[in-house]
Design a protein around this motif. Structure first.
Motif, mmCIF file in Angstrom:
data_model
loop_
_atom_site.group_PDB
_atom_site.id
_atom_site.type_symbol
_atom_site.label_atom_id
_atom_site.label_comp_id
_atom_site.label_asym_id
_atom_site.label_seq_id
_atom_site.Cartn_x
_atom_site.Cartn_y
_atom_site.Cartn_z
ATOM 1 N N GLY A 191 -0.922 -2.289 2.833
ATOM 2 C CA GLY A 191 -0.349 -2.201 1.499
ATOM 3 C C GLY A 191 -1.338 -2.401 0.367
ATOM 4 N N ARG A 219 -4.363 -1.822 -2.407
ATOM 5 C CA ARG A 219 -4.807 -0.731 -3.267
ATOM 6 C C ARG A 219 -6.246 -0.381 -2.886
ATOM 7 N NH1 ARG A 219 -4.456 -3.820 -8.606
ATOM 8 N NH2 ARG A 219 -4.839 -5.505 -7.162
ATOM 9 N N GLU A 251 -0.560 2.434 3.545
ATOM 10 C CA GLU A 251 0.844 2.797 3.416
ATOM 11 C C GLU A 251 0.963 3.907 2.374
ATOM 12 O OE1 GLU A 251 2.907 -0.799 2.341
ATOM 13 O OE2 GLU A 251 2.730 -1.609 4.370
ATOM 14 N N PRO A 252 1.942 4.804 2.519
ATOM 15 C CA PRO A 252 2.107 5.873 1.524
ATOM 16 C C PRO A 252 2.289 5.342 0.104
ATOM 17 C CG PRO A 252 3.406 6.347 3.467
ATOM 18 C CD PRO A 252 2.859 4.943 3.636
ATOM 19 N N SER A 253 2.841 4.151 -0.046
ATOM 20 C CA SER A 253 3.078 3.584 -1.377
ATOM 21 C C SER A 253 1.856 2.876 -1.964
ATOM 22 C CB SER A 253 4.249 2.602 -1.331
ATOM 23 O OG SER A 253 3.954 1.539 -0.436
ATOM 24 N N SER A 254 0.769 2.778 -1.210
ATOM 25 C CA SER A 254 -0.454 2.122 -1.693
ATOM 26 C C SER A 254 -1.168 3.021 -2.693
ATOM 27 C CB SER A 254 -1.406 1.835 -0.542
ATOM 28 O OG SER A 254 -0.851 0.933 0.357
ATOM 29 N N ARG A 255 -1.473 2.461 -3.846
ATOM 30 C CA ARG A 255 -2.215 3.228 -4.842
ATOM 31 C C ARG A 255 -3.680 3.350 -4.436
ATOM 32 N NH1 ARG A 255 -0.392 2.583 -11.049
ATOM 33 N NH2 ARG A 255 1.670 3.484 -10.748
ATOM 34 N N SER A 296 -1.165 15.330 1.737
ATOM 35 C CA SER A 296 -0.441 14.066 1.875
ATOM 36 C C SER A 296 1.061 14.294 1.751
ATOM 37 C CB SER A 296 -0.894 13.081 0.804
ATOM 38 O OG SER A 296 -2.263 12.785 0.954
ATOM 39 N N GLU A 319 5.406 11.205 -1.228
ATOM 40 C CA GLU A 319 5.279 9.835 -1.732
ATOM 41 C C GLU A 319 3.814 9.435 -1.842
ATOM 42 O OE1 GLU A 319 6.425 5.184 -0.749
ATOM 43 O OE2 GLU A 319 6.844 6.703 0.757
ATOM 44 N N GLU A 320 3.053 9.749 -0.816
ATOM 45 C CA GLU A 320 1.636 9.392 -0.804
ATOM 46 C C GLU A 320 0.878 10.118 -1.915
ATOM 47 O OE1 GLU A 320 -1.486 8.391 2.702
ATOM 48 O OE2 GLU A 320 -0.193 10.110 3.006
ATOM 49 N N ASN A 351 0.661 8.576 -5.237
ATOM 50 C CA ASN A 351 -0.095 7.332 -5.314
ATOM 51 C C ASN A 351 -1.591 7.508 -5.097
ATOM 52 O OD1 ASN A 351 2.003 5.335 -5.825
ATOM 53 N ND2 ASN A 351 2.843 6.098 -3.896
#
Length: 130
Positions: free
Chosen positions: A43, A45, A73-77, A98, A101-102, A105
Motif C-alpha cells: 500500500g 506510495r 496495490e492498485p490504489s497505491s499512488r 494497467s 483503478e491502477e 493512481n
C-alpha cells in the motif's frame, strides 16, 4: 545504470532513482529489489525519479514483465518524475496496460515538487513527503 531505492516506513513511501542508461534489466531488477525489501508494503506510495536518465532502452517486454510482477496495490499512488522523451513513453505504456483503478493512481511529472504535492494530497501532515 546507477539506481537506488529507499523506504520511509513512517511516511509509507518508496523512493527510487535512476541515472544514466535505463534498460529492461534495470527496471526488472529495481522492481524485484523494492518488492523484496523487508520494509516494503504493497500500500505504499512510490516516488520514482528518472530525471537523471540519459538513455532509455526500456521495451514493452520489460514493462510487461514489471507490470506482471508489481507488488503495489492498485490504489497505491505512484509518481514518476521524468525530463526526457523516451521515459514519458514508458510511463504512458505502464498506465495504458494497467487496470482502470491502477491507471488513475500512476502519474507522470516534470518536477519532483509537483510529484510530491500530488503524493501528499489528502494525507495527514505527519505522512507528507518533504
Amino acid at each position: 545504470m546507477p539506481y537506488s531505492h529507499s523506504i520511509d516506513t513512517a511516511r509509507a513511501v518508496v523512493f527510487a532513482t535512476a541515472q544514466g542508461r535505463l534498460g529492461d534489466e534495470d527496471l526488472i531488477r529495481l522492481a524485484h529489489e523494492i518488492s523484496g525489501d523487508p520494509l516494503f508494503l504493497p500500500g505504499m506510495r512510490l516516488l520514482c525519479d528518472w530525471g537523471g536518465v540519459t538513455l532509455c532502452e526500456v521495451t514493452r517486454v520489460g514493462i510487461a514483465y514489471e507490470l506482471a510482477n508489481s507488488q503495489f496495490e492498485p490504489s497505491s499512488r505512484r509518481a514518476y518524475v521524468v525530463r526526457h522523451g523516451p521515459e514519458t513513453q514508458v510511463v504512458a505504456y505502464i498506465v495504458a496496460c494497467s487496470s482502470p483503478e491502477e491507471a488513475l493512481n500512476i502519474r507522470l511529472f516534470e518536477s519532483r515538487a509537483e510529484a510530491i504535492d500530488w503524493l501528499n494530497e489528502g494525507l495527514a501532515e505527519a505522512l507528507w513527503i518533504i
